[in-house]
Design a protein around this motif. Structure first.
Motif, short mmCIF file in Angstrom:
data_model
loop_
_atom_site.label_atom_id
_atom_site.label_comp_id
_atom_site.label_asym_id
_atom_site.label_seq_id
_atom_site.Cartn_x
_atom_site.Cartn_y
_atom_site.Cartn_z
N LEU A 29 0.83 -1.20 0.00
CA LEU A 29 0.00 0.00 0.00
C LEU A 29 0.87 1.25 0.00
CD1 LEU A 29 -2.79 1.26 0.04
CD2 LEU A 29 -2.76 1.09 2.54
N ASP A 30 1.93 1.26 0.78
CA ASP A 30 2.84 2.40 0.80
C ASP A 30 3.44 2.64 -0.59
OD1 ASP A 30 2.36 2.74 3.49
OD2 ASP A 30 4.28 1.86 4.14
N ASP A 31 3.82 1.58 -1.27
CA ASP A 31 4.36 1.71 -2.62
C ASP A 31 3.31 2.27 -3.57
OD1 ASP A 31 6.81 0.75 -1.83
OD2 ASP A 31 6.48 -1.27 -2.62
N THR A 32 2.07 1.84 -3.42
CA THR A 32 0.99 2.33 -4.26
C THR A 32 0.76 3.81 -4.04
OG1 THR A 32 -0.09 0.17 -4.28
CG2 THR A 32 -1.47 2.07 -4.81
N VAL A 33 0.72 4.23 -2.79
CA VAL A 33 0.49 5.64 -2.46
C VAL A 33 1.66 6.49 -2.95
CG1 VAL A 33 0.25 7.28 -0.56
CG2 VAL A 33 -1.06 5.15 -0.55
N ALA A 34 2.88 6.02 -2.76
CA ALA A 34 4.05 6.76 -3.24
C ALA A 34 3.99 6.92 -4.76
CB ALA A 34 5.33 6.05 -2.83
N GLY A 35 3.57 5.87 -5.44
CA GLY A 35 3.42 5.95 -6.89
C GLY A 35 2.35 6.95 -7.32
N LEU A 36 1.26 7.00 -6.56
CA LEU A 36 0.21 7.97 -6.85
C LEU A 36 0.73 9.40 -6.74
CD1 LEU A 36 -2.97 6.56 -5.07
CD2 LEU A 36 -2.59 6.79 -7.52
N PHE A 37 1.50 9.68 -5.67
CA PHE A 37 2.04 11.01 -5.49
C PHE A 37 3.02 11.37 -6.60
CE2 PHE A 37 0.11 10.86 -1.39
CZ PHE A 37 -0.07 12.19 -1.04
N ALA A 38 3.86 10.43 -6.99
CA ALA A 38 4.81 10.69 -8.07
C ALA A 38 4.08 10.95 -9.39
CB ALA A 38 5.78 9.52 -8.20
N ASP A 39 3.09 10.13 -9.69
CA ASP A 39 2.32 10.31 -10.93
C ASP A 39 1.54 11.62 -10.91
OD1 ASP A 39 3.29 7.86 -11.75
OD2 ASP A 39 1.42 6.78 -11.33
N TYR A 40 0.99 11.97 -9.74
CA TYR A 40 0.24 13.21 -9.61
C TYR A 40 1.15 14.41 -9.82
CZ TYR A 40 -3.16 16.51 -7.62
OH TYR A 40 -4.03 17.55 -7.43
N ALA A 41 2.34 14.37 -9.24
CA ALA A 41 3.29 15.47 -9.41
C ALA A 41 3.69 15.62 -10.87
CB ALA A 41 4.53 15.24 -8.54
N THR A 42 3.91 14.51 -11.55
CA THR A 42 4.26 14.55 -12.97
C THR A 42 3.11 15.12 -13.79
OG1 THR A 42 5.74 12.66 -12.73
CG2 THR A 42 4.94 13.14 -14.95
N ALA A 43 1.89 14.71 -13.48
CA ALA A 43 0.72 15.22 -14.21
C ALA A 43 0.59 16.73 -14.04
CB ALA A 43 -0.54 14.50 -13.75
N LEU A 44 0.77 17.21 -12.81
CA LEU A 44 0.67 18.65 -12.59
C LEU A 44 1.80 19.41 -13.27
CD1 LEU A 44 -0.37 18.86 -8.82
CD2 LEU A 44 -1.82 19.11 -10.84
N ARG A 45 3.00 18.86 -13.18
CA ARG A 45 4.17 19.53 -13.76
C ARG A 45 4.05 19.64 -15.28
NH1 ARG A 45 7.73 16.40 -11.74
NH2 ARG A 45 8.03 15.08 -13.56
#
Length: 79
Positions: A29-45
């Motif tokens: 779950l931690d890996d999934t959440v970390a991946g969500l944050f990374a993907d979200y940051a990339t999408a915003l950037r």
């Protein structure tokens, strides 16, 4: 990416068996959440607000509190 997916190719190896036997649900779950944050940051950037919204929808399905964390994670920290 799920640690189970990445270890699927290695399932026949000692390393693959070790990863599968030592990865807890919490770790996954931690890996999934970390991946969500990374993907979200990339999408915003990259200006992909459509992708950012899809990520927020997925985060809400996992844990509604994640949506609030995503909404505030890129604000500058208060001094």
């Amino acid at each position: 990416m799920s640690p189970f997916i990445s270890s699927a190719d290695l399932a026949a190896t000692d390393l693959g068996r070790h990863v599968r036997s030592t990865t807890t649900v919490g770790d996954a779950l931690d890996d999934t959440v970390a991946g969500l944050f990374a993907d979200y940051a990339t999408a915003l950037r990259t200006g992909r607000t459509d992708v950012a919204q899809l990520i927020r929808d997925h985060a809400e399905a996992i844990d509604p509190a994640l949506v609030d964390e995503l909404a505030g994670f890129d604000y500058p920290a208060a001094a």
